[in-house]
Design a protein around this motif. Structure first.
Motif, PDB file in Angstrom:
ATOM      1  N   LYS A 103      41.594  43.627  46.196  1.00  0.00           N
ATOM      2  CA  LYS A 103      42.403  44.834  46.324  1.00  0.00           C
ATOM      3  C   LYS A 103      41.646  45.991  45.691  1.00  0.00           C
ATOM      4  O   LYS A 103      40.914  45.829  44.729  1.00  0.00           O
ATOM      5  CB  LYS A 103      43.781  44.660  45.704  1.00  0.00           C
ATOM      6  CG  LYS A 103      43.779  44.393  44.228  1.00  0.00           C
ATOM      7  CD  LYS A 103      45.198  44.219  43.728  1.00  0.00           C
ATOM      8  CE  LYS A 103      45.185  43.987  42.237  1.00  0.00           C
ATOM      9  NZ  LYS A 103      46.515  43.907  41.695  1.00  0.00           N
ATOM     10  N   GLN A 105      41.657  50.141  44.248  1.00  0.00           N
ATOM     11  CA  GLN A 105      42.500  51.054  43.480  1.00  0.00           C
ATOM     12  C   GLN A 105      42.141  52.494  43.837  1.00  0.00           C
ATOM     13  O   GLN A 105      42.100  53.359  42.975  1.00  0.00           O
ATOM     14  CB  GLN A 105      42.296  50.815  41.973  1.00  0.00           C
ATOM     15  CG  GLN A 105      42.638  49.440  41.498  1.00  0.00           C
ATOM     16  CD  GLN A 105      44.124  49.132  41.622  1.00  0.00           C
ATOM     17  OE1 GLN A 105      44.961  50.013  41.526  1.00  0.00           O
ATOM     18  NE2 GLN A 105      44.444  47.876  41.848  1.00  0.00           N
ATOM     19  N   CYS A 127      42.772  47.299  53.863  1.00  0.00           N
ATOM     20  CA  CYS A 127      43.594  47.476  52.667  1.00  0.00           C
ATOM     21  C   CYS A 127      44.976  46.899  52.937  1.00  0.00           C
ATOM     22  O   CYS A 127      45.458  46.913  54.068  1.00  0.00           O
ATOM     23  CB  CYS A 127      43.717  48.953  52.318  1.00  0.00           C
ATOM     24  SG  CYS A 127      42.186  49.696  51.733  1.00  0.00           S
ATOM     25  N   SER A 128      45.611  46.399  51.904  1.00  0.00           N
ATOM     26  CA  SER A 128      46.945  45.828  52.052  1.00  0.00           C
ATOM     27  C   SER A 128      47.923  46.577  51.157  1.00  0.00           C
ATOM     28  O   SER A 128      47.552  47.503  50.439  1.00  0.00           O
ATOM     29  CB  SER A 128      46.922  44.345  51.684  1.00  0.00           C
ATOM     30  OG  SER A 128      46.699  44.197  50.299  1.00  0.00           O
ATOM     31  N   SER A 129      49.165  46.138  51.165  1.00  0.00           N
ATOM     32  CA  SER A 129      50.174  46.780  50.326  1.00  0.00           C
ATOM     33  C   SER A 129      49.913  46.521  48.850  1.00  0.00           C
ATOM     34  O   SER A 129      50.431  47.217  47.996  1.00  0.00           O
ATOM     35  CB  SER A 129      51.561  46.278  50.708  1.00  0.00           C
ATOM     36  OG  SER A 129      51.629  44.883  50.530  1.00  0.00           O
ATOM     37  N   LYS A 130      49.103  45.523  48.526  1.00  0.00           N
ATOM     38  CA  LYS A 130      48.747  45.243  47.131  1.00  0.00           C
ATOM     39  C   LYS A 130      47.748  46.268  46.589  1.00  0.00           C
ATOM     40  O   LYS A 130      47.625  46.440  45.394  1.00  0.00           O
ATOM     41  CB  LYS A 130      48.166  43.844  47.000  1.00  0.00           C
ATOM     42  CG  LYS A 130      49.154  42.751  47.306  1.00  0.00           C
ATOM     43  CD  LYS A 130      48.603  41.420  46.874  1.00  0.00           C
ATOM     44  CE  LYS A 130      49.451  40.261  47.245  1.00  0.00           C
ATOM     45  NZ  LYS A 130      50.811  40.289  46.846  1.00  0.00           N
ATOM     46  N   CYS A 131      47.023  46.923  47.468  1.00  0.00           N
ATOM     47  CA  CYS A 131      46.006  47.894  47.042  1.00  0.00           C
ATOM     48  C   CYS A 131      46.656  49.167  46.500  1.00  0.00           C
ATOM     49  O   CYS A 131      46.498  49.510  45.349  1.00  0.00           O
ATOM     50  CB  CYS A 131      45.101  48.263  48.200  1.00  0.00           C
ATOM     51  SG  CYS A 131      44.112  46.903  48.812  1.00  0.00           S
ATOM     52  N   HIS A 132      47.334  49.874  47.356  1.00  0.00           N
ATOM     53  CA  HIS A 132      47.961  51.136  46.995  1.00  0.00           C
ATOM     54  C   HIS A 132      49.058  51.424  48.005  1.00  0.00           C
ATOM     55  O   HIS A 132      49.066  50.880  49.097  1.00  0.00           O
ATOM     56  CB  HIS A 132      46.948  52.279  46.954  1.00  0.00           C
ATOM     57  CG  HIS A 132      45.985  52.265  48.097  1.00  0.00           C
ATOM     58  ND1 HIS A 132      46.339  52.625  49.365  1.00  0.00           N
ATOM     59  CD2 HIS A 132      44.696  51.878  48.157  1.00  0.00           C
ATOM     60  CE1 HIS A 132      45.293  52.494  50.163  1.00  0.00           C
ATOM     61  NE2 HIS A 132      44.287  52.032  49.465  1.00  0.00           N
ATOM     62  N   GLN A 133      49.969  52.258  47.642  1.00  0.00           N
ATOM     63  CA  GLN A 133      51.114  52.552  48.509  1.00  0.00           C
ATOM     64  C   GLN A 133      50.897  53.788  49.372  1.00  0.00           C
ATOM     65  O   GLN A 133      51.804  54.239  50.048  1.00  0.00           O
ATOM     66  CB  GLN A 133      52.377  52.736  47.654  1.00  0.00           C
ATOM     67  CG  GLN A 133      52.793  51.488  46.929  1.00  0.00           C
ATOM     68  CD  GLN A 133      53.162  50.366  47.894  1.00  0.00           C
ATOM     69  OE1 GLN A 133      53.718  50.595  48.946  1.00  0.00           O
ATOM     70  NE2 GLN A 133      52.828  49.137  47.524  1.00  0.00           N
TER      71      GLN A 133
END
Length: 173
Positions: A103, A105, A127-133
């Motif tokens: 992930k 940042q 990128c996934s939802s764990k990376c950033h919103q």
């Protein structure tokens, strides 16, 4: 005790197809528990194992290996010029990239997640939802409000063509 071990585990020969069990510390939560391999060399009762991604640099005892009749691995598929650890082999064979999840940042900006500063972009991942919103990320997989991946027209057309060709094949066969 050695006699029991010899009775329980028959000796392997060079070229035997085996399955190597992977210790839990060397694999991620969704990775395979075993690696397919081939016995390449035998010395002093320990075995050198070749895999699709390279030769395991640790020599394995007989208790770590299971003899299988066919694991789909042939001598021609083994990379004999590369040595890897068990952890590297699992990571290379995994669809989840081994231990942990990648992930980034990244902060919002003009070229967010489009350069090698982004860990996901660098590893050629989305990128996934764990990376950033941040919803404007150019490297994210588009999803709708229900968490389902949105398909573009090209994807829908490819699915439709695949279904049509399957139906045609079924009618002819």
């Amino acid at each position: 005790m050695a006699e029991n071990s010899e009775k329980l585990f028959k000796e392997l020969k060079v070229g035997n197809q085996i399955v190597l069990s992977v210790p839990k510390v060397d694999r991620g939560p969704l990775d395979s528990q075993n690696i397919n391999g081939l016995v390449i060399d035998i010395r002093n009762g320990v075995y050198q194992i070749g895999t699709e991604v390279g030769i395991i640099n640790n020599w394995c005892s007989r208790e770590e290996l299971q003899l299988v009749s066919n694991n789909g691995l042939e001598d021609s598929k083994i990379q004999k010029d590369k040595f890897v650890s068990i952890r590297e082999a699992v990571a290379n064979l995994s669809i989840f990239n081994g231990q942990g999840f990648v992930k980034c940042q990244c902060q919002s900006g003009k070229r967010q997640c489009q350069t090698n500063r982004c860990l996901c972009f660098k590893k050629n991942l989305k990128c996934s939802s764990k990376c950033h919103q941040i919803t404007t990320c150019d490297n994210k997989v588009p999803v709708n409000n229900f968490g389902v991946q949105r398909l573009n027209m090209k994807s829908l057309l490819e699915i439709e063509i695949g279904i049509a060709s399957f139906a045609n094949c079924e009618a002819r066969c």
